[in-house]
Design an enzyme around this catalytic site. Structure first.
Site, PDB file in Angstrom:
ATOM      1  N   PHE A 149      47.497  -0.362  42.277  1.00  0.00           N
ATOM      2  CA  PHE A 149      48.397   0.689  42.861  1.00  0.00           C
ATOM      3  C   PHE A 149      48.628   0.864  44.405  1.00  0.00           C
ATOM      4  O   PHE A 149      49.647   1.228  44.867  1.00  0.00           O
ATOM      5  CB  PHE A 149      47.687   1.857  42.518  1.00  0.00           C
ATOM      6  N   LYS A 173      53.125  -6.701  35.335  1.00  0.00           N
ATOM      7  CA  LYS A 173      52.485  -5.857  34.966  1.00  0.00           C
ATOM      8  C   LYS A 173      52.016  -4.978  35.942  1.00  0.00           C
ATOM      9  O   LYS A 173      51.029  -5.338  36.437  1.00  0.00           O
ATOM     10  CB  LYS A 173      51.368  -6.005  33.832  1.00  0.00           C
ATOM     11  N   GLU A 176      50.043   1.431  36.590  1.00  0.00           N
ATOM     12  CA  GLU A 176      50.529   2.213  35.639  1.00  0.00           C
ATOM     13  C   GLU A 176      50.773   3.459  36.652  1.00  0.00           C
ATOM     14  O   GLU A 176      51.006   4.633  36.148  1.00  0.00           O
ATOM     15  CB  GLU A 176      49.929   2.620  34.398  1.00  0.00           C
ATOM     16  N   ARG A 177      49.958   3.606  37.770  1.00  0.00           N
ATOM     17  CA  ARG A 177      49.938   4.762  38.782  1.00  0.00           C
ATOM     18  C   ARG A 177      51.169   5.128  39.450  1.00  0.00           C
ATOM     19  O   ARG A 177      51.385   6.217  39.852  1.00  0.00           O
ATOM     20  CB  ARG A 177      48.457   5.027  39.536  1.00  0.00           C
ATOM     21  N   SER A 226      40.617  -4.750  41.529  1.00  0.00           N
ATOM     22  CA  SER A 226      39.103  -4.513  41.806  1.00  0.00           C
ATOM     23  C   SER A 226      38.379  -5.547  41.369  1.00  0.00           C
ATOM     24  O   SER A 226      38.824  -6.552  40.564  1.00  0.00           O
ATOM     25  CB  SER A 226      39.003  -3.245  41.100  1.00  0.00           C
ATOM     26  N   CYS A 281      43.002  -3.337  50.768  1.00  0.00           N
ATOM     27  CA  CYS A 281      41.986  -4.245  50.780  1.00  0.00           C
ATOM     28  C   CYS A 281      41.591  -4.974  52.001  1.00  0.00           C
ATOM     29  O   CYS A 281      40.535  -5.679  51.870  1.00  0.00           O
ATOM     30  CB  CYS A 281      42.360  -5.483  49.494  1.00  0.00           C
TER      31      CYS A 281
HETATM   32  P1  NAD Z   1      42.397  -2.160  39.304  1.00  0.00           P
HETATM   33  O1  NAD Z   1      41.386  -3.126  39.198  1.00  0.00           O
HETATM   34  O2  NAD Z   1      41.932  -0.619  38.670  1.00  0.00           O
HETATM   35  O3  NAD Z   1      43.637  -2.333  38.537  1.00  0.00           O
HETATM   36  C1  NAD Z   1      44.489  -3.471  38.814  1.00  0.00           C
HETATM   37  C2  NAD Z   1      45.344  -3.821  37.560  1.00  0.00           C
HETATM   38  O4  NAD Z   1      44.491  -4.043  36.615  1.00  0.00           O
HETATM   39  C3  NAD Z   1      46.140  -2.857  37.156  1.00  0.00           C
HETATM   40  O5  NAD Z   1      47.506  -3.245  36.855  1.00  0.00           O
HETATM   41  C4  NAD Z   1      45.568  -2.077  35.950  1.00  0.00           C
HETATM   42  O6  NAD Z   1      46.423  -1.443  35.104  1.00  0.00           O
HETATM   43  C5  NAD Z   1      44.632  -3.318  35.497  1.00  0.00           C
HETATM   44  N1  NAD Z   1      43.665  -2.860  34.602  1.00  0.00           N
HETATM   45  C6  NAD Z   1      42.854  -1.630  35.152  1.00  0.00           C
HETATM   46  N2  NAD Z   1      41.804  -1.652  34.223  1.00  0.00           N
HETATM   47  C7  NAD Z   1      41.732  -2.535  33.401  1.00  0.00           C
HETATM   48  C8  NAD Z   1      40.950  -3.052  32.304  1.00  0.00           C
HETATM   49  N3  NAD Z   1      40.063  -2.453  31.838  1.00  0.00           N
HETATM   50  N4  NAD Z   1      41.425  -4.237  31.517  1.00  0.00           N
HETATM   51  C9  NAD Z   1      42.619  -4.794  31.910  1.00  0.00           C
HETATM   52  N5  NAD Z   1      43.289  -4.711  33.004  1.00  0.00           N
HETATM   53  C10 NAD Z   1      43.083  -3.498  33.674  1.00  0.00           C
HETATM   54  O7  NAD Z   1      42.614  -1.918  40.766  1.00  0.00           O
HETATM   55  P2  NAD Z   1      43.456  -0.690  41.524  1.00  0.00           P
HETATM   56  O8  NAD Z   1      42.469   0.565  41.502  1.00  0.00           O
HETATM   57  O9  NAD Z   1      44.980  -0.329  41.097  1.00  0.00           O
HETATM   58  O10 NAD Z   1      43.477  -1.279  43.137  1.00  0.00           O
HETATM   59  C11 NAD Z   1      42.621  -1.217  44.063  1.00  0.00           C
HETATM   60  C12 NAD Z   1      41.639  -2.514  44.007  1.00  0.00           C
HETATM   61  O11 NAD Z   1      42.238  -3.559  44.420  1.00  0.00           O
HETATM   62  C13 NAD Z   1      40.667  -2.339  45.186  1.00  0.00           C
HETATM   63  O12 NAD Z   1      39.339  -2.900  44.915  1.00  0.00           O
HETATM   64  C14 NAD Z   1      41.411  -3.380  46.222  1.00  0.00           C
HETATM   65  O13 NAD Z   1      40.351  -3.983  47.327  1.00  0.00           O
HETATM   66  C15 NAD Z   1      42.083  -4.198  45.308  1.00  0.00           C
HETATM   67  N6  NAD Z   1      42.927  -5.122  46.170  1.00  0.00           N
HETATM   68  C16 NAD Z   1      42.579  -6.390  46.324  1.00  0.00           C
HETATM   69  C17 NAD Z   1      43.627  -7.083  47.056  1.00  0.00           C
HETATM   70  C18 NAD Z   1      43.543  -8.588  47.682  1.00  0.00           C
HETATM   71  O14 NAD Z   1      44.323  -9.135  47.822  1.00  0.00           O
HETATM   72  N7  NAD Z   1      42.237  -9.104  47.704  1.00  0.00           N
HETATM   73  C19 NAD Z   1      44.816  -6.596  47.500  1.00  0.00           C
HETATM   74  C20 NAD Z   1      45.048  -5.047  46.900  1.00  0.00           C
HETATM   75  C21 NAD Z   1      44.167  -4.605  46.319  1.00  0.00           C
END
Ligand code: NAD
Length: 500
Positions: A149, A173, A176-177, A226, A281
């Site tokens: 998000f 994909k 969704e937020r 994450s 991040c």
């Molecule tokens: P998230 O992991 O909750 O979601 C990321 C994606 O995974 C979304 O599209 C979500 O729909 C999907 N997802 C969520 N739960 C899932 C599940 N149980 N099974 C399968 N898919 C699932 O992350 P977020 O809260 O949207 O974003 C924040 C995180 O992203 C932070 O940890 C941040 O550090 C990380 N991030 C990392 C980078 C990088 O380049 N390293 C860049 C941006 C964000």
């Protein structure tokens, strides 16, 4: 209320699923839209469309693919205000932050415009007598992107311009937020002349993600999000035989050496710890002053600057700190602050209990500063993903380096110093993917590559730049010998007409 569906074959598409999820305006807490959550069958249909579009797109000359990228880049620039507004309304970040992330994403499109140059390959004449060898990079096939998000425009743009310029087709994909900005970008990509089925967007949750990971027609998966989810995606995707890169969570330290310019350090920390409400991040969430005297000066300089930050919705042009993304995130941040206090850290600036007139139900957290944090506290070990900065006092430079190198994450880090020796030693020894020297958020430009080490990345490739090209292509090497009629005196008959 805005309905958000999917984008297939260059138009919006509802699919068959009737499951939906609410989209919130984080500044008010009100529901602003509803996104459709795709079923497995819907995802399979989108993948089939992308797979059908693959042969002709892969066979399209790279220079012709690049002409679409040039057009796309111009359209993104032309529509940046509209895109930023859509983005901020669902994410909550300030308009300058929203425009900034779109601008960084456009830089990746500009890199993709040069794809004929980077796909040129290598040629060796005479690897043996009369034998030549050459290598080319060919597209991997259908690529899926799963994105977070916090950068709803930029992170997807790290992926699909490079993948598509390399000749792949793509299924995105998004989170969704805050999915709306991507839907508008997809329309612009279609307007730029992209053939149907090359870029598709499927909205959804775990069901959609699992369908992407299990479908045998998906060849590669780029994930950003994450660490817990990234590790899951990496293991499920690779065990299904796919190429996977998963860029994950972070805890980024900024070391303040005694000789650092404290005004520069303070400016850097205000931007990098509290910009985008700490939901980056590459946000700095730990400051490591070396020596007690440096630490005292740092905390004294930071405190009034944090208190002065203007907390307001993005619609206020003076806003410096918008809301966090959701009530769950708001509660999680408060929980971490409680844990820090319980463990004895000193809360120098308390950003809780912010109430803004007319926005009482918004998810606003003011800037928080903890001092005297120790490395066993959860506010140090865990990624909080909010506007909370921890000061961990180090007694020596070695202690600071050791702290960074033993942390489980390895995304970014920075050092502030005027000493070239210290700076060089730091970048050489840091077990971290991206290092800043007097630069707080060392995000590589589009023609370099972005990625962390340790539990900040699963997989072998960083994203965009040449690492992106390598991830989205497969290397093929030819070795060829032509029986030489010329040297043996045989005759050739190029007579033209139907035998030619
Ligand atoms: P998230 O992991 O909750 O979601 C990321 C994606 O995974 C979304 O599209 C979500 O729909 C999907 N997802 C969520 N739960 C899932 C599940 N149980 N099974 C399968 N898919 C699932 O992350 P977020 O809260 O949207 O974003 C924040 C995180 O992203 C932070 O940890 C941040 O550090 C990380 N991030 C990392 C980078 C990088 O380049 N390293 C860049 C941006 C964000």
């Amino acid at each position: 209320m805005r309905p958000v569906t999917h984008f297939l074959s260059n138009e919006s598409w509802s699919g068959s699923s009737t499951r939906t999820s609410d989209i919130y305006n984080p500044a008010t807490g009100a529901v602003s839209g509803q996104v459709t959550l795709a079923s497995k069958e819907d995802v399979d249909q989108v993948i089939a469309t992308a797979a059908a579009a693959l042969p002709s797109w892969a066979a399209t000359p790279p220079a012709k693919r690049a002409t679409v990228m040039f057009e796309f880049r111009d359209l993104l620039k032309k529509h940046i205000d509209e895109l930023a507004e859509l983005l901020s309304a669902e994410h909550g970040k300030t308009l300058p932050d929203a425009k900034g992330e779109i601008a960084r994403g456009i830089e990746v499109v500009e890199f993709a415009c040069g794809i004929p140059q980077v796909l040129k390959g290598e040629y060796s004449e005479a690897v043996s007598s009369g034998v030549d060898s050459f290598s080319v990079r060919q597209p991997v096939g259908v690529v899926a992107g799963i994105t977070p998000f916090n950068f709803p425009a930029m992170v997807p743009l790290w992926m699909y311009p490079v993948a598509i310029a390399c000749g792949n087709t793509f299924v995105l994909k998004p989170s969704e937020r805050d999915p709306s900005v991507v839907m508008r970008v997809a329309e612009l990509f279609a307007e730029a002349g992209l053939p149907k089925g090359v870029f598709n967007v499927v909205n959804g949750d775990k069901e959609a993600v699992d369908a992407l990971l299990d479908n045998p027609r998906v060849d590669a998966v780029s994930f950003v999000g994450s660490t817990a989810i990234g590790q899951y995606i990496y293991s499920r995707g690779t065990s299904n035989g796919k190429r996977v890169q998963a860029l994950c969570g972070a805890k980024n330290h900024l070391v303040v050496m005694p000789d650092a310019d404290m005004n520069q350090v303070t400016d850097a920390l205000i931007g990098s710890a509290y910009g985008s409400a700490g939901e980056r991040c590459m946000a700095i969430s730990v400051a490591v002053p070396v020596g007690e005297e440096t630490a005292d000066r740092l905390v004294k300089a930071l405190e009034p600057r944090i208190r002065a930050l203007k907390v307001a919705p993005y619609t206020d042009p003076e806003s410096e700190l918008g809301p966090v993304i959701s009530k769950a995130s708001y509660d999680r941040i408060h929980d971490y602050i409680d844990q820090g206090l319980e463990k004895g850290a000193s809360l120098v600036v308390d950003g809780r209990n912010i109430s803004l007139q007319g926005y009482e139900d918004g998810y606003f957290v003011g800037g928080c500063l903890f001092d005297n944090v120790t490395t066993d506290m959860s506010i140090y070990t865990d990624e909080i993903f909010g506007p909370v900065l921890s000061v961990v006092r180090a007694q020596s430079y070695e202690e600071a380096v050791d702290m960074i190198n033993t942390h489980e994450y390895g995304n970014g880090t920075a050092i502030y110093t005027q000493d070239g020796d210290a700076a060089r030693d730091f970048w050489a020894r840091a077990q971290i993917g991206m290092v800043g020297i007097n630069v707080p958020i060392p995000v590589p430009v589009a023609y370099h590559s972005f990625g962390g080490w340790k539990r900040s990345l699963f997989g072998d490739h960083h994203i965009h730049g040449m690492e992106g090209v390598r991830f989205y292509t497969r290397l093929k090497t030819m070795t060829m010998r032509w029986p030489s009629g010329i040297r043996t005196g045989a005759e050739f008959h190029f007579t033209g007409g139907k035998d030619a």
